[in-house]
Design a protein around this motif. Structure first.
Motif, PDB file in Angstrom:
ATOM      1  N   ALA A 161       0.823  -1.210   0.000  1.00 45.57           N
ATOM      2  CA  ALA A 161       0.000   0.000   0.000  1.00 45.57           C
ATOM      3  C   ALA A 161       0.857   1.261   0.000  1.00 45.57           C
ATOM      4  O   ALA A 161       0.559   2.229  -0.713  1.00 45.57           O
ATOM      5  N   GLN A 162       1.927   1.256   0.786  1.00 45.37           N
ATOM      6  CA  GLN A 162       2.805   2.429   0.836  1.00 45.37           C
ATOM      7  C   GLN A 162       3.451   2.700  -0.517  1.00 45.37           C
ATOM      8  O   GLN A 162       3.586   3.851  -0.935  1.00 45.37           O
ATOM      9  N   ASN A 163       3.854   1.641  -1.217  1.00 47.54           N
ATOM     10  CA  ASN A 163       4.432   1.804  -2.543  1.00 47.54           C
ATOM     11  C   ASN A 163       3.406   2.354  -3.527  1.00 47.54           C
ATOM     12  O   ASN A 163       3.713   3.219  -4.352  1.00 47.54           O
ATOM     13  N   LEU A 164       2.184   1.877  -3.423  1.00 53.17           N
ATOM     14  CA  LEU A 164       1.145   2.292  -4.352  1.00 53.17           C
ATOM     15  C   LEU A 164       0.830   3.785  -4.209  1.00 53.17           C
ATOM     16  O   LEU A 164       0.604   4.485  -5.202  1.00 53.17           O
ATOM     17  N   PHE A 165       0.858   4.279  -2.973  1.00 52.29           N
ATOM     18  CA  PHE A 165       0.488   5.674  -2.707  1.00 52.29           C
ATOM     19  C   PHE A 165       1.687   6.555  -2.383  1.00 52.29           C
ATOM     20  O   PHE A 165       1.505   7.673  -1.899  1.00 52.29           O
ATOM     21  N   LEU A 166       2.895   6.065  -2.633  1.00 50.13           N
ATOM     22  CA  LEU A 166       4.093   6.804  -2.265  1.00 50.13           C
ATOM     23  C   LEU A 166       4.088   8.212  -2.880  1.00 50.13           C
ATOM     24  O   LEU A 166       3.995   8.389  -4.094  1.00 50.13           O
ATOM     25  N   GLY A 167       4.184   9.228  -2.002  1.00 49.42           N
ATOM     26  CA  GLY A 167       4.197  10.605  -2.462  1.00 49.42           C
ATOM     27  C   GLY A 167       2.835  11.232  -2.613  1.00 49.42           C
ATOM     28  O   GLY A 167       2.723  12.445  -2.865  1.00 49.42           O
ATOM     29  N   ARG A 168       1.769  10.455  -2.478  1.00 45.47           N
ATOM     30  CA  ARG A 168       0.397  10.978  -2.580  1.00 45.47           C
ATOM     31  C   ARG A 168      -0.534  10.236  -1.599  1.00 45.47           C
ATOM     32  O   ARG A 168      -1.665   9.864  -1.940  1.00 45.47           O
ATOM     33  N   GLU A 169      -0.045  10.023  -0.412  1.00 50.79           N
ATOM     34  CA  GLU A 169      -0.791   9.302   0.618  1.00 50.79           C
ATOM     35  C   GLU A 169      -2.049  10.081   1.025  1.00 50.79           C
ATOM     36  O   GLU A 169      -1.996  11.304   1.187  1.00 50.79           O
ATOM     37  N   ARG A 213      -4.728  11.651   3.497  1.00 52.75           N
ATOM     38  CA  ARG A 213      -4.506  12.186   4.847  1.00 52.75           C
ATOM     39  C   ARG A 213      -5.835  12.519   5.520  1.00 52.75           C
ATOM     40  O   ARG A 213      -6.831  12.829   4.863  1.00 52.75           O
ATOM     41  N   ASN A 214      -5.800  12.476   6.864  1.00 52.53           N
ATOM     42  CA  ASN A 214      -6.992  12.800   7.645  1.00 52.53           C
ATOM     43  C   ASN A 214      -7.044  14.294   7.962  1.00 52.53           C
ATOM     44  O   ASN A 214      -6.213  15.067   7.474  1.00 52.53           O
ATOM     45  N   ARG A 215      -7.984  14.692   8.811  1.00 53.72           N
ATOM     46  CA  ARG A 215      -8.179  16.109   9.116  1.00 53.72           C
ATOM     47  C   ARG A 215      -6.954  16.736   9.765  1.00 53.72           C
ATOM     48  O   ARG A 215      -6.729  17.947   9.670  1.00 53.72           O
ATOM     49  N   VAL A 226      -1.162  10.672   7.732  1.00 51.17           N
ATOM     50  CA  VAL A 226      -1.491   9.636   6.750  1.00 51.17           C
ATOM     51  C   VAL A 226      -2.630   8.779   7.277  1.00 51.17           C
ATOM     52  O   VAL A 226      -2.584   8.261   8.386  1.00 51.17           O
ATOM     53  N   ASP A 227      -3.682   8.672   6.463  1.00 51.07           N
ATOM     54  CA  ASP A 227      -4.837   7.837   6.810  1.00 51.07           C
ATOM     55  C   ASP A 227      -4.547   6.414   6.357  1.00 51.07           C
ATOM     56  O   ASP A 227      -4.880   6.013   5.236  1.00 51.07           O
TER      57      ASP A 227
END
Length: 510
Positions: free
Chosen positions: A96-104, A106-108, A112-113
């Protein structure tokens, strides 16, 4: 309307013109094959498209506007993504971290959510046939699954152009079909795809158009459906075929009619390596040069390395003078009399920072020592012997190999192999990157060595060189033997016909 266009691009490096006035056009929703043998310019063109290199001349247009990418990140922000043959993600991070790396997500609070990221990762990867725990470390997944993660990540950035460089090299057949399903969905969404592959069956199944490069120049571009496979092979290799041969190429047969009276010095049976080699079998007799023919990626280099113990195998036997080599290793291969000259002499052969003398002596040091003391006199004698015999042009044995011409570097490598007193020479592209005169000298040396009783296996991307230098040719495709050329059938036309027929849909010869 064009999505991506290269207009008259040239790119040179010291001593090499990698691209020479190349033009290329990609339309929305088009799957465009980019093909060519080693050194054709494919990798350089991809690096120009993605901002790794800036062209020396010519222009790059994206969505009709001239663009100049200073770095790969600029190209990615514009919507051009690349999936390389070697997965370039972070193996120690989760899927999951690789898939969203740089565009994770985020919550309020700006954190990182993780829960949302993992849920979305599972949903996204399900479309790519990947059903693993997305919390797992990426490096723990099979290469095929890692490749799918890389593909999913590339498409997620709202890419309008996706460049795929040998995307199926690590995939199982089931995964290849999943990939093709993804490509068809991208096609339907209007995303343009540049597809680099050496597998012709794949090209004709998935691609709409093709661009062929050879020696940095544009040879052909156009619709793929209207191009016969034999024509594609001819243009890649730079050899024309007669109309009669074009008409009859599908009747290529794999009958082996060589003289079987002499016992083989090398016998390879059922050589198999997962995804790379499939039941490869052939033999070599003393004084015989056997060529391995086929396009880039056919399995020629893998076969050479497997016999020499430098490539893992899952099955098969290798016999030298009738003796089973057992599980091959480089040590066993050398002890049995097998000598391997690798394709990339600079990366895998010579040691540029050492002298001619030291490069030749590397392979024989164990034999030249007694109680740990090396006989310098014996080494000097061997070095002088082979420098004279191979006509190596150097100021002295102490000259650095890196200062020699390409042809003389190749001769130094041959001298090292011969110093081991081999029975079999496995030569992978022995004349690549050397001038015409040196090439003729190396070819002559190979003939001399075969005449002295050595068995030689010769790999060359130059069809004419292979035909002129080999007594027989074993034709490979996708890691499998698909035919043999013997006797008066060892011709350039028959070799190209064999390659093209092998790449055509399987059918019984008429």
């Amino acid at each position: 309307m064009t999505l991506l266009e290269v207009a008259g691009v040239s790119k040179s490096f010291p001593g090499v013109r990698a691209l020479d006035d190349v033009s290329f056009t990609l339309r929305p929703g088009e799957v465009h094959a980019l093909v060519g043998e080693n050194g054709a310019g494919k990798s350089t063109l991809i690096k120009v498209l993605t901002g790794v290199y800036r062209p020396d001349s010519g222009e790059l247009r994206y969505r009709g506007e001239p663009v100049s990418f200073a770095a790969p990140m600029d190209a990615q922000r514009a919507g051009i993504s690349t999936i390389y043959q070697e997965v370039n993600l972070v193996p120690l991070m989760s899927v999951a971290q690789n898939l969203f790396l740089g565009r994770e997500p985020r919550n309020r609070l700006g954190l990182v959510d993780r829960g949302r990221m993992e849920r979305e990762a599972r949903d996204i990867l399900a479309d790519y046939g990947v059903t693993t725990d997305v919390r797992r470390r990426l490096g723990a997944l099979p290469l095929g699954a890692q490749q799918m993660v890389a593909l999913a990540r590339a498409v997620m950035i709202d890419a309008q152009v996706v460049i795929m460089d040998e995307p199926t090299s690590s995939l199982e057949p089931r995964e290849v079909q999943t990939l093709f399903g993804v490509i068809r969905r991208l096609h339907a969404r209007g995303i343009g795809i540049v597809y680099v592959s050496h597998r012709m069956d794949e090209l004709y199944e998935i691609c709409d158009a093709v661009t062929i490069l050879r020696d940095g120049r544009l040879v052909h571009t156009g619709e793929l459906a209207g191009l016969e496979r034999i024509e594609l092979v001819s243009m890649m290799l730079g050899r024309e075929m007669s109309p009669a041969r074009r008409q009859g190429f599908t009747a290529f047969a794999g009958d082996h009619d060589a003289d079987d009276t002499a016992p083989p010095i090398l016998a390879v049976t059922g050589l198999t390596s997962r995804n790379r080699l499939h039941d490869v079998s052939f033999d070599v007799r003393p004084g015989e040069v056997v060529g391995l023919g086929g396009l880039l990626g056919a399995g020629r280099s893998e076969t050479i390395k497997a016999i020499g113990g430098a490539y893992p195998i899952d099955g098969g036997t290798i016999r030298v003078d009738g003796e089973d080599l057992g599980r091959p290793s480089t040590v066993r291969a050398v002890a049995a009399g097998i000598a391997v000259q690798p394709e990339d002499r600079k990366a895998e052969g010579i040691v540029a920072g050492l002298s001619v003398r030291d490069n030749i002596a590397l392979a024989v040091l164990p034999r030249m020592s007694r109680l740990g003391i090396v006989s310098e006199a014996r080494i000097d004698a061997i070095v002088q012997r082979y420098m004279t015999r191979l006509r190596i042009k150097a100021s002295s044995p102490g000259q650095l190999v890196g200062d020699l011409s390409g042809g003389n570097q190749q001769k130094v490598l041959l001298a090292r192999l011969l110093a081991t007193d081999p029975k079999i020479l496995l030569l992978d592209e022995p004349t690549r990157g050397i001038d015409v005169g040196a090439k003729a000298e190396v070819q002559s040396l190979i003939d001399e060595l075969a005449g002295e009783g050595l068995g030689v296996v010769l790999v060359s991307s130059d069809a004419e060189e292979l035909v002129e230098g080999a007594d027989r040719v074993v034709v490979l495709r996708d890691g499998a033997v698909v035919g043999h050329l013997t006797g008066d059938r060892v011709t350039t036309e028959d070799l190209m016909a064999g390659i093209a027929a092998a790449a055509a849909p399987s059918e019984d010869p008429a």
